[in-house]
Motif scaffolding. Sequence first.
Motif, PDB file in Angstrom:
ATOM      1  N   UNK A   1      33.423  77.366  42.203  1.00  0.00           N
ATOM      2  CA  UNK A   1      32.409  76.223  41.764  1.00  0.00           C
ATOM      3  C   UNK A   1      32.029  76.530  40.275  1.00  0.00           C
TER       4      UNK A   1
ATOM      5  N   UNK B   1      45.745  80.926  49.015  1.00  0.00           N
ATOM      6  CA  UNK B   1      45.307  81.458  50.486  1.00  0.00           C
ATOM      7  C   UNK B   1      45.850  82.785  50.837  1.00  0.00           C
TER       8      UNK B   1
ATOM      9  N   UNK C   1      40.010  69.874  46.144  1.00  0.00           N
ATOM     10  CA  UNK C   1      39.002  69.683  47.156  1.00  0.00           C
ATOM     11  C   UNK C   1      39.161  70.669  48.339  1.00  0.00           C
ATOM     12  N   UNK C   2      40.580  70.835  48.862  1.00  0.00           N
ATOM     13  CA  UNK C   2      40.880  71.708  49.855  1.00  0.00           C
ATOM     14  C   UNK C   2      40.591  73.069  49.424  1.00  0.00           C
TER      15      UNK C   2
ATOM     16  N   UNK D   1      41.104  63.705  53.311  1.00  0.00           N
ATOM     17  CA  UNK D   1      40.930  64.965  53.640  1.00  0.00           C
ATOM     18  C   UNK D   1      40.869  65.001  55.216  1.00  0.00           C
ATOM     19  N   UNK D   2      40.179  63.975  55.661  1.00  0.00           N
ATOM     20  CA  UNK D   2      39.860  63.551  56.855  1.00  0.00           C
ATOM     21  C   UNK D   2      41.296  63.333  58.006  1.00  0.00           C
TER      22      UNK D   2
ATOM     23  N   UNK E   1      48.124  75.968  46.984  1.00  0.00           N
ATOM     24  CA  UNK E   1      47.038  76.003  48.103  1.00  0.00           C
ATOM     25  C   UNK E   1      47.481  77.033  48.903  1.00  0.00           C
ATOM     26  N   UNK E   2      48.769  77.142  49.321  1.00  0.00           N
ATOM     27  CA  UNK E   2      49.194  78.260  50.453  1.00  0.00           C
ATOM     28  C   UNK E   2      49.307  79.489  49.763  1.00  0.00           C
TER      29      UNK E   2
ATOM     30  N   UNK F   1      38.183  61.800  49.996  1.00  0.00           N
ATOM     31  CA  UNK F   1      37.450  62.297  51.045  1.00  0.00           C
ATOM     32  C   UNK F   1      38.090  61.576  52.349  1.00  0.00           C
TER      33      UNK F   1
ATOM     34  N   UNK G   1      37.080  73.644  49.537  1.00  0.00           N
ATOM     35  CA  UNK G   1      36.708  73.687  51.018  1.00  0.00           C
ATOM     36  C   UNK G   1      36.798  74.910  51.521  1.00  0.00           C
ATOM     37  N   UNK G   2      38.000  75.626  51.268  1.00  0.00           N
ATOM     38  CA  UNK G   2      38.535  76.911  51.924  1.00  0.00           C
ATOM     39  C   UNK G   2      37.804  77.856  51.136  1.00  0.00           C
TER      40      UNK G   2
ATOM     41  N   UNK H   1      44.350  62.714  56.870  1.00  0.00           N
ATOM     42  CA  UNK H   1      45.760  63.154  56.404  1.00  0.00           C
ATOM     43  C   UNK H   1      46.527  63.843  57.651  1.00  0.00           C
TER      44      UNK H   1
END
Lengths: 371, 547
Positions: free
Chosen positions: A107, A76, A97-98, A355-356, A72-73, A352, A101-102, A358
Amino acid sequence: MTMKKTILATTALTVSAGLAFAEAHGNMADSMTLVSWGGAYQASQQKAYVEPYLAANEGVSATWDESSNEAVAKLRAMNEAGNVTWDLVDVVASDAIRLCDEGLAMEYDPDELLADAPDGTKASDDFGDLIVSDCFIPQIVYSTTFGYRTDMVGDTPPTDVCAVFDTEAYPGKRSLEKRPINNMEWALICDGVAKEDVYDVLETEEGQDRAFAKLDTIKDDVIWWSAGADTPQLLADGEVVMGSTYNGRLFSVIEEQDQPVAMLWDAQVFDLDGWIIPAGLPEDRLARVKDFVKFATDTQRLADQAKYISYGPARQSSAPLVGQHAELGIDMGPHMPTDPANATNTFLYNYEWWADYRDDLDAKFQAWLAQ
Amino acid sequence: MSDATAATHQETDAQGRLLAADGTPLKRSLARALRRQKLRALALIAPLLIFILVTFIAPIADMLFRSVENEIVADTLPRTVVALKEWEYASGEAPGEPVYAALARDMTIAAEYKEHTRLGSRLNYETTGISSLFRKSGRGVEDIGEFYQDQFEDLNEAWEEPETWARIFGSDAWLDAQAEEGAEATFSLRDGVAEAFPNTAEIYAAFAEFAQTEDEDNPFEEDPWPLAYAMLYEDLSGGAGVQGYSGPEADLLQEAAAAVGGFESQSYKAAFIDIDDDWADIEVWGTIKAYSPRFTSGYFLNSVDLQLTPEGIERQDEDQRIYGLLFKRTMFMSLVITISCILLAYPVAFLLANLPMRISNLLMILVLLPFWTSLLVRTSAWKVLLQQQGVINDVLVWIGLVDDANRLIMINNQFGTIVAMTHILLPFMILPMYSVMQTIPPSYVRAAKSLGATNWTAFWRVYFPQSVPGIGAGSILVFILAIGYYITPALVGGTTGTFISNRIAYHISSSLNWGLGAALGAILLAAVLILYWAYDKIVGIDNVKLG
């Protein structure tokens, strides 16, 4: 004369073959950079679908980058630098998911990108609920569960996850992952919260305190791990009596290394692992990746992967095709986390929700650890 | 002789200044020569300087800048941030309709560009739950426009056609161009339409730009965002300029203008609360407002266990205070590691410098071998040695010093970290010490002894003071390395032996809270610089020698 004819004919053949090749393959890049976790898992991917794919597509090469841990890092950072060098990235569902989101993952439409099952079932139905994000292409179901030393638990081996919190019946150290996810859920379940209420309780301040209070009872007996290989090593050395880790790691301790360790499948937490395609790939690379993904996630390929590692294929249609381990020759079915005998009591990790919560719970968890 | 003549016949100008041979004042000529020399020196080091600036200083500065940078809120929700200026958190009530109307526009655009979830995860660092709120709202925001879309389409089917919209809002020049070039033709608004229907024109233009740049589609063929219908409803029911409008589809607009009075209407506020109750929560709005400036002190506050709340700066909840503790622990343990390195390295360096060459070379190899071994291997080796079923405990139990049931706990705590890191950093202490000790002439100690000093006095008064620069250099190296270490503490530190750098690594690679990671890193960097400065004041940096 004949010479000239031969040359002409050869040229014509070569050109037409080249054209046919170009037509069949469109504008596809001839190399891919795949990102995975290294170790036995990456080896299973290599054998189950990368090697067959490369054999079927001459001239294509695949390079591995063992960076999934920090995908992820890194993705990004690549995105900010405007130079994404990865073509396909293996990540766990929460990371997918992250990334989605980013806006870092692409998709996709399952029915268009992924192959149908042999009986014609659409991919979206075959994978079903496991497509937990619009960017996530599931491969396997794994679980985080406990293993215990059979020689250190006396005559009554544990059958219940709450044995972890029972230091009287099972004295000795335990190893738990150094993060709140899973541990908080297990603590609440063993504190008497019903499985379906866990996240409702954990949402409240009191519920969080309750989970921490339960974890407090074993805090001095826990060795906290952060790498998946820690618990297998601690179990093999006899440092801990039981510990949580990924079921595939325990399989290799038990079956491949023949250690006196057994699985405690109770309250295993299912999680998913799969591919994401980085957003904004150039067309030729994207075309190649799509071609590969269609092949690598078809029913047979996912079933093949289970020959090398004890993770359940994410397709329903693959389950009946799971056979024997490629080297040990043992049936892999009973070692799958999804096997009915193992899955009598399972827990589904709520992506989900985490994700909130965490960020918040992680800060609390780390502060609790440091006290 | 000639020199003396030159000096006496030195030319001077009207002001009595000395002149050089070419007639310019000597002072200026000298300054020019010196400047040229400096420039030449600069040119010589320029490649290295530029390399370091580009590959080292600039990335660090860029990363540190993230600790205050906070443009994402104002960039993603520009209209909402402006509308929120009117609102006060202290009022205790959720903001009014204009804020929600602005949010509908911002959220629609952000959701189309897929930027809303990113902002959601940014704000989730501050208030739990915003991540899913934004994800949900991005999906639900279309409902707001569809509510009006259905009514417009029921009124006249022409509203279902993308062309209707394109003809009203696109300029004639663009309409002609797109007929030939398709999506290539750059969209432009019709003259006067922005005055007649300001809200709708704004959103339609944003839609057209999105369709062209992101999807590479022709707006002429694409359905506009549902929000455009809500905007049109707003413009028409506000009575704005449909009378003055005489472009294409004027009849259709007249008809709609007459009909909107009978449309069912829905407030944006109600629509958002319908998507998620949290939009009525003033904590959410307070967070958005508190973090709307382009620069924030929030990350730095978080890294010293404070937090920026809508009501001002507050202490972090007690169960979340961790960074103060970790900073203190990092400093303390680095100091302990440095001191143990000094104690262990000094005798080794002394032996290395004073033994005959043959033996000292062998010793040197023993020092360097672990230095060349992988860090992970050395750390894992300590695990094998120190763990409860490990070599040391086994030996102690075998000798009978320790009872089998009470094996010593030497790893996964501070002790384990200190032992492993002392071992790993030891060569960085030995090598500078050794190179300084090598330059101390043995005759000094011999002289001291011959003048009657005891062994101890000769060492303490003569030898030791000369070896201090080596200790200084080694200590700075070891301390600065120790303060930023994270692999070893992560592997053997357990819960009490982890460093602040472990949290920085977590925020950079796992939680993606780069701002907080950067703030923690900036504080760590500042701490090192302050200590360096203090060292310079107390000991003097000139006293540091690497050889």
